[in-house]
Design a protein around this motif. Structure first.
Motif, PDB file in Angstrom:
ATOM      1  N   GLY A  89      35.209   7.746  41.192  1.00 46.72           N
ATOM      2  CA  GLY A  89      35.732   9.252  41.219  1.00 46.72           C
ATOM      3  C   GLY A  89      34.598   9.772  40.965  1.00 46.72           C
ATOM      4  O   GLY A  89      34.583  11.469  41.079  1.00 46.72           O
ATOM      5  N   ASN A  90      32.989   9.573  41.103  1.00 43.12           N
ATOM      6  CA  ASN A  90      31.858  10.518  40.652  1.00 43.12           C
ATOM      7  C   ASN A  90      30.406   9.937  41.837  1.00 43.12           C
ATOM      8  O   ASN A  90      29.599   9.142  40.850  1.00 43.12           O
ATOM      9  CB  ASN A  90      31.467  10.990  39.621  1.00 43.12           C
ATOM     10  N   ASP A  91      30.907   9.977  42.745  1.00 40.09           N
ATOM     11  CA  ASP A  91      30.280   8.237  43.965  1.00 40.09           C
ATOM     12  C   ASP A  91      28.790   9.503  44.899  1.00 40.09           C
ATOM     13  O   ASP A  91      29.396   9.988  45.636  1.00 40.09           O
ATOM     14  CB  ASP A  91      31.026   7.647  44.636  1.00 40.09           C
ATOM     15  N   SER A  92      27.718   9.340  44.736  1.00 40.78           N
ATOM     16  CA  SER A  92      27.141  10.507  45.142  1.00 40.78           C
ATOM     17  C   SER A  92      26.000   8.707  46.121  1.00 40.78           C
ATOM     18  O   SER A  92      25.816   8.068  46.052  1.00 40.78           O
ATOM     19  CB  SER A  92      25.922  10.502  44.190  1.00 40.78           C
ATOM     20  N   VAL A  93      25.769   9.559  47.299  1.00 39.32           N
ATOM     21  CA  VAL A  93      25.333   7.860  48.399  1.00 39.32           C
ATOM     22  C   VAL A  93      24.426   8.883  49.645  1.00 39.32           C
ATOM     23  O   VAL A  93      24.725  10.271  49.665  1.00 39.32           O
ATOM     24  CB  VAL A  93      26.133   7.901  49.376  1.00 39.32           C
ATOM     25  N   THR A  94      23.110   8.958  49.104  1.00 38.74           N
ATOM     26  CA  THR A  94      21.566   9.336  49.487  1.00 38.74           C
ATOM     27  C   THR A  94      21.391   9.049  51.065  1.00 38.74           C
ATOM     28  O   THR A  94      21.789   7.419  50.798  1.00 38.74           O
ATOM     29  CB  THR A  94      20.603   8.796  48.973  1.00 38.74           C
ATOM     30  N   LEU A  95      21.791   9.372  52.010  1.00 41.05           N
ATOM     31  CA  LEU A  95      21.180   9.237  52.823  1.00 41.05           C
ATOM     32  C   LEU A  95      20.255   8.918  53.463  1.00 41.05           C
ATOM     33  O   LEU A  95      19.387   9.447  53.783  1.00 41.05           O
ATOM     34  CB  LEU A  95      22.498  10.210  54.861  1.00 41.05           C
ATOM     35  N   THR A  96      19.409   7.602  53.569  1.00 41.20           N
ATOM     36  CA  THR A  96      17.878   7.647  54.369  1.00 41.20           C
ATOM     37  C   THR A  96      17.914   7.481  55.805  1.00 41.20           C
ATOM     38  O   THR A  96      16.476   6.836  55.793  1.00 41.20           O
ATOM     39  CB  THR A  96      17.726   6.044  53.191  1.00 41.20           C
ATOM     40  N   ASN A  97      19.213   6.990  56.413  1.00 37.19           N
ATOM     41  CA  ASN A  97      18.324   7.011  57.919  1.00 37.19           C
ATOM     42  C   ASN A  97      19.001   7.929  58.594  1.00 37.19           C
ATOM     43  O   ASN A  97      20.600   8.068  58.151  1.00 37.19           O
ATOM     44  CB  ASN A  97      17.896   5.580  58.394  1.00 37.19           C
ATOM     45  N   HIS A  98      18.918   8.071  60.226  1.00 40.09           N
ATOM     46  CA  HIS A  98      19.730   8.962  61.231  1.00 40.09           C
ATOM     47  C   HIS A  98      20.384   7.693  61.636  1.00 40.09           C
ATOM     48  O   HIS A  98      21.335   7.030  61.430  1.00 40.09           O
ATOM     49  CB  HIS A  98      18.932   9.687  62.091  1.00 40.09           C
ATOM     50  N   GLY A  99      21.736   8.626  61.983  1.00 37.81           N
ATOM     51  CA  GLY A  99      22.873   8.356  62.427  1.00 37.81           C
ATOM     52  C   GLY A  99      23.862   8.211  62.377  1.00 37.81           C
ATOM     53  O   GLY A  99      24.193   9.103  60.872  1.00 37.81           O
ATOM     54  N   HIS A 100      25.099   7.817  62.481  1.00 36.17           N
ATOM     55  CA  HIS A 100      26.491   8.073  62.048  1.00 36.17           C
ATOM     56  C   HIS A 100      26.841   7.024  60.549  1.00 36.17           C
ATOM     57  O   HIS A 100      26.457   5.705  60.543  1.00 36.17           O
ATOM     58  CB  HIS A 100      27.882   7.543  62.404  1.00 36.17           C
ATOM     59  N   THR A 150      22.121   3.995  47.544  1.00 33.20           N
ATOM     60  CA  THR A 150      21.387   4.493  49.174  1.00 33.20           C
ATOM     61  C   THR A 150      21.770   3.802  49.764  1.00 33.20           C
ATOM     62  O   THR A 150      21.719   2.449  49.784  1.00 33.20           O
ATOM     63  CB  THR A 150      19.715   4.847  48.571  1.00 33.20           C
ATOM     64  N   ILE A 151      22.115   4.247  50.997  1.00 32.60           N
ATOM     65  CA  ILE A 151      22.963   3.350  51.741  1.00 32.60           C
ATOM     66  C   ILE A 151      22.003   3.372  52.979  1.00 32.60           C
ATOM     67  O   ILE A 151      21.821   4.942  53.802  1.00 32.60           O
ATOM     68  CB  ILE A 151      24.014   2.917  51.893  1.00 32.60           C
ATOM     69  N   PRO A 152      21.477   1.857  54.247  1.00 32.68           N
ATOM     70  CA  PRO A 152      21.366   3.471  55.114  1.00 32.68           C
ATOM     71  C   PRO A 152      23.080   2.862  56.769  1.00 32.68           C
ATOM     72  O   PRO A 152      23.882   3.730  55.460  1.00 32.68           O
ATOM     73  CB  PRO A 152      20.840   1.876  56.023  1.00 32.68           C
ATOM     74  N   ALA A 153      22.420   3.165  57.742  1.00 30.26           N
ATOM     75  CA  ALA A 153      23.418   4.086  58.649  1.00 30.26           C
ATOM     76  C   ALA A 153      24.551   2.730  58.920  1.00 30.26           C
ATOM     77  O   ALA A 153      24.262   1.627  58.804  1.00 30.26           O
ATOM     78  CB  ALA A 153      23.045   3.924  59.571  1.00 30.26           C
ATOM     79  N   ALA A 154      25.747   3.217  59.692  1.00 31.36           N
ATOM     80  CA  ALA A 154      26.765   2.309  59.511  1.00 31.36           C
ATOM     81  C   ALA A 154      26.234   1.251  61.032  1.00 31.36           C
ATOM     82  O   ALA A 154      25.675   1.344  61.735  1.00 31.36           O
ATOM     83  CB  ALA A 154      27.732   2.714  60.016  1.00 31.36           C
ATOM     84  N   GLY A 155      26.560  -0.481  60.433  1.00 31.10           N
ATOM     85  CA  GLY A 155      26.277  -1.352  60.998  1.00 31.10           C
ATOM     86  C   GLY A 155      25.046  -2.151  60.805  1.00 31.10           C
ATOM     87  O   GLY A 155      24.939  -2.863  60.896  1.00 31.10           O
ATOM     88  N   VAL A 156      25.168  -1.809  59.917  1.00 28.93           N
ATOM     89  CA  VAL A 156      23.769  -2.647  58.744  1.00 28.93           C
ATOM     90  C   VAL A 156      23.848  -2.436  57.528  1.00 28.93           C
ATOM     91  O   VAL A 156      24.442  -1.708  56.539  1.00 28.93           O
ATOM     92  CB  VAL A 156      22.083  -1.439  58.890  1.00 28.93           C
ATOM     93  N   PRO A 157      24.047  -3.489  56.571  1.00 30.69           N
ATOM     94  CA  PRO A 157      24.547  -3.965  55.993  1.00 30.69           C
ATOM     95  C   PRO A 157      24.174  -3.206  54.796  1.00 30.69           C
ATOM     96  O   PRO A 157      22.575  -3.370  54.961  1.00 30.69           O
ATOM     97  CB  PRO A 157      24.769  -4.934  55.513  1.00 30.69           C
ATOM     98  N   GLY A 158      24.650  -2.471  53.577  1.00 28.85           N
ATOM     99  CA  GLY A 158      24.387  -1.687  52.506  1.00 28.85           C
ATOM    100  C   GLY A 158      24.331  -2.163  51.425  1.00 28.85           C
ATOM    101  O   GLY A 158      24.600  -2.933  51.715  1.00 28.85           O
ATOM    102  N   PRO A 159      22.926  -1.814  51.018  1.00 29.07           N
ATOM    103  CA  PRO A 159      22.950  -3.171  49.192  1.00 29.07           C
ATOM    104  C   PRO A 159      24.410  -2.525  48.406  1.00 29.07           C
ATOM    105  O   PRO A 159      24.671  -1.444  47.853  1.00 29.07           O
ATOM    106  CB  PRO A 159      21.045  -1.602  49.219  1.00 29.07           C
ATOM    107  N   SER A 160      23.991  -3.014  47.702  1.00 33.84           N
ATOM    108  CA  SER A 160      25.400  -2.880  46.779  1.00 33.84           C
ATOM    109  C   SER A 160      24.731  -1.810  46.041  1.00 33.84           C
ATOM    110  O   SER A 160      23.390  -1.655  45.240  1.00 33.84           O
ATOM    111  CB  SER A 160      25.101  -3.966  45.570  1.00 33.84           C
ATOM    112  N   PRO A 161      25.784  -1.146  45.063  1.00 30.93           N
ATOM    113  CA  PRO A 161      25.312  -0.131  43.977  1.00 30.93           C
ATOM    114  C   PRO A 161      23.884  -0.545  43.299  1.00 30.93           C
ATOM    115  O   PRO A 161      23.961  -1.263  42.570  1.00 30.93           O
ATOM    116  CB  PRO A 161      26.223   0.185  43.370  1.00 30.93           C
ATOM    117  N   SER A 162      23.339   0.585  43.195  1.00 27.17           N
ATOM    118  CA  SER A 162      21.883   0.313  41.901  1.00 27.17           C
ATOM    119  C   SER A 162      21.901   1.609  41.241  1.00 27.17           C
ATOM    120  O   SER A 162      22.270   2.514  41.259  1.00 27.17           O
ATOM    121  CB  SER A 162      20.940  -0.646  42.483  1.00 27.17           C
ATOM    122  N   HIS A 163      20.970   2.013  40.481  1.00 29.77           N
ATOM    123  CA  HIS A 163      20.846   2.898  39.739  1.00 29.77           C
ATOM    124  C   HIS A 163      19.055   3.020  40.039  1.00 29.77           C
ATOM    125  O   HIS A 163      18.300   3.292  39.799  1.00 29.77           O
ATOM    126  CB  HIS A 163      20.719   2.880  38.022  1.00 29.77           C
TER     127      HIS A 163
END
Length: 188
Positions: A89-100, A150-163
């Motif tokens: 309910g309070n999820d923060s996603v840092t964008l680490t690369n360009h793309g969609h 922190t996750i990469p753009a779509a199409g590349v598997p993202g890591p599981s949530p971490s701190h």
């Protein structure tokens, strides 16, 4: 001596750029919901997302979630195999690369009702000015610490949530180590 000054200044420019990353509350004051009839496509189109920016999803976790999905899944509102799912309910996603980067609510009917988001991170260019991030009701610091991923753009598997440490903190540590190495090894 001049070379050390140039390197130190270059490192400072990188740190300043990373420290000015924006935080965007998805949907502005309405947040991540189906009730307020938020046009998330319009909301995203009014913003310029950069590497290091954060999108913050705030919602009632009893009624919503956030799924990161591929483009095909996004187009079809297919929630069968999301890349990652957020439920605090309070999820923060840092964008680490360009793309969609594609997101939607996985609760049946919510994606079809428009609770979906396509964030396009622009490709970094050498002509990008160093300026302050946008200040608006959509760019705010959360009142409580969000769950950060922190996750990469779509199409590349993202890591599981971490701190994990945030991008600016990691960059600051790397720059500090680089500067100290240069001063220690190139002192006259």
């Amino acid at each position: 001596m001049a070379a050390r000054i140039v390197v130190a200044l270059a490192c400072m420019v990188v740190m300043i750029r990373l420290s000015k990353a924006a935080i965007y509350k998805v949907g502005g004051s309405a947040g991540w919901t189906t009730i307020a009839n938020v046009d998330y496509k319009l909301w995203a189109s009014n913003k310029t997302f950069h590497i290091g920016d954060t999108v913050l999803f705030q919602y009632n976790p009893q009624f919503h979630n956030v799924m990161r999905v591929t483009h095909e899944m996004y187009r079809n509102c297919n929630n069968s195999k999301p890349i990652s799912t957020f439920t605090t309910g309070n999820d923060s996603v840092t964008l680490t690369n360009h793309g969609h980067h594609f997101f939607f609510c996985g609760v049946p009917g919510h994606c079809q009702a428009g609770q979906k988001l396509d964030v396009n991170v622009i490709h970094p260019t050498s002509s990008t000015p160093l300026s302050d991030p946008p200040i608006s009701s959509d760019s705010s610091s959360p009142s409580s610490p969000p769950s950060t991923t922190t996750i990469p753009a779509a199409g590349v598997p993202g890591p599981s949530p971490s701190h994990a440490a945030s991008l600016p903190n990691v960059a600051a540590a790397v720059v500090a180590l680089l500067v100290s190495y240069l001063f220690a090894n190139f002192a006259y």
